[in-house]
Motif scaffolding. Structure first.
Motif, short mmCIF file in Angstrom:
data_model
loop_
_atom_site.label_atom_id
_atom_site.label_comp_id
_atom_site.label_asym_id
_atom_site.label_seq_id
_atom_site.Cartn_x
_atom_site.Cartn_y
_atom_site.Cartn_z
N ASP A 12 -1.56 -2.00 -4.20
CA ASP A 12 -1.91 -0.60 -3.97
C ASP A 12 -0.67 0.29 -4.06
O ASP A 12 -0.39 1.09 -3.16
CB ASP A 12 -2.66 -0.38 -2.64
N HIS A 54 -6.46 -0.45 -5.90
CA HIS A 54 -6.11 0.86 -6.47
C HIS A 54 -5.24 0.74 -7.73
O HIS A 54 -5.03 1.73 -8.42
CB HIS A 54 -5.44 1.74 -5.43
N ASP A 59 0.80 -1.23 0.00
CA ASP A 59 0.00 0.00 0.00
C ASP A 59 0.84 1.29 0.00
O ASP A 59 0.65 2.16 0.85
CB ASP A 59 -0.97 -0.02 1.19
N HIS A 83 -3.51 -9.13 -1.99
CA HIS A 83 -3.73 -7.76 -1.49
C HIS A 83 -4.81 -7.72 -0.40
O HIS A 83 -4.59 -7.17 0.68
CB HIS A 83 -4.13 -6.83 -2.64
N HIS A 133 -4.33 -1.30 5.80
CA HIS A 133 -3.43 -0.23 6.26
C HIS A 133 -3.17 -0.31 7.76
O HIS A 133 -3.02 0.71 8.43
CB HIS A 133 -3.98 1.16 5.91
N HIS A 165 -4.00 -3.84 2.26
CA HIS A 165 -5.36 -3.32 2.08
C HIS A 165 -5.95 -2.62 3.30
O HIS A 165 -6.56 -1.58 3.15
CB HIS A 165 -6.28 -4.46 1.62
N HIS A 174 0.65 3.65 -2.26
CA HIS A 174 -0.22 4.77 -2.67
C HIS A 174 0.63 5.99 -3.06
O HIS A 174 0.51 7.07 -2.48
CB HIS A 174 -1.21 5.12 -1.56
#
Ligand SMILES: [Fe+2]
Ligand SMILES: [Fe+2]
Length: 307
Positions: free
Chosen positions: A69, A102, A10, A196, A234, A232, A12
């Motif tokens: 992600d 994502h 993740d 994920h 977090h 996923h 991002h």
């Protein structure tokens, strides 16, 4: 000598590339861009993800598991920038990647989208794609063998409706997974499954959950795995599934770019040190966490996984 494995998730990667939303217009991307502007951009810092990557490189693990992600709204410019980021991170043979929701936020063709990460999703075994789709041309589950370590990559990412962040594996991928797990156990490999979405029922709210988690639980229960790695949510998570032949630890990590301002806590990655003692696998986990005060990655906690 111990096998060592890093797990991160993740990232991002921000900020959103300029004009990405309008250039690649879709209602779902608008929702995602708003969520980024109003919330996520204050919580994710690419400099922290870089610190995580540098810490992993300094530890020089045998392999790296990245459970998805990497992107935010699957804008075309995000794929290109993320591919360059992955290139700087390390060799595709050293890093295994599985996509997150994502990274498949809206339908994007393979060539414009996930093909950018294809070198990190190759399989050491030739097999027909288990889940043919216009978005994915890689084979899932893929298997990558590194000494006694078998990385098994699943794809749970598929474009969702406006308000959903769910995932699914599908029966073909689940059947293939059962065969892969059985075969690798017979050959004596340490089986690290990557996905994920949290893989068991009840680990995520239904809007964000794996739709066939009950089926995956059944496969894992029957065939076993030495560890299942996910992202996923977090947040740091550890769930033990009591399988038919032993415990299956299921471990989640926080976002690798989280600054700790949200309610999920700061970024972290996990280092696994895997040894074989008297015919049994033993796994030590070290949590390496971002310290917002010193702005460094520090050792947070160490423990043995129940086997
Ligand atoms: Fe995420
Ligand atoms: Fe996610």
């Amino acid at each position: 000598m111990a096998l060592t494995l890093a797990h991160l998730s993740d990232v991002h990667l921000g900020p959103l590339p300029k004009s990405a939303v309008w250039k690649d217009f879709s209602p779902k991307r608008i929702v995602g861009a708003l969520s980024w502007k109003l919330n996520r951009c204050d919580l994710h810092d690419p400099a922290i993800a870089t610190a995580v990557v540098e810490d992993i490189k300094a530890m020089a693990p045998d392999h790296v598991a990245f459970t998805g992600d990497l992107l935010n709204i699957s804008a075309l410019a995000e794929f290109q920038r993320a591919a360059r980021w992955m290139e700087k991170f390390g060799e595709p043979a050293w890093i295994s990647f599985v996509p997150g929701n994502h990274d498949a936020y809206v339908p994007v063709t393979w060539q414009q989208g996930l093909a950018h990460f294809a070198p990190f999703m190759t399989s050491d075994r030739a097999a027909a794609p288990a889940n043919p789709s216009p978005f994915i041309a890689s084979t899932f589950p893929y298997v990558r063998l590194r000494r006694n370590l078998a990385m098994i990559g699943l794809n749970s990412a598929a474009p969702q409706s406006l308000t959903k962040a769910a995932g699914t594996l599908g029966p073909v991928q689940l059947d293939a997974l059962a065969n892969v797990l059985r075969d690798l156990k017979a050959k004596g490999y340490y089986r690290a499954v990557m996905i994920h979405h949290p893989p068991l029922p009840g680990l995520a709210p239904s809007r964000k959950a794996l739709s066939d988690a009950a089926n995956l639980r059944e496969v894992l229960w029957n065939e076993g795995a030495e560890v299942v790695l996910h992202g996923h949510n977090h947040r740091e998570m550890l769930t033990i599934l009591a399988g038919r032949e032993g415990n299956i630890p299921v471990v989640g990590v926080p976002s690798a770019s989280a600054n700790g301002k949200g309610h999920y806590g700061p970024a972290a990655w996990n280092l696994y040190e895997i040894t074989r003692i008297q015919g049994k696998w033993a796994t030590r986990v070290s949590i390496r966490s971002w310290d917002p005060e010193s702005r460094e990655i520090v050792s947070k906690n160490q423990f043995m996984l129940p086997s």
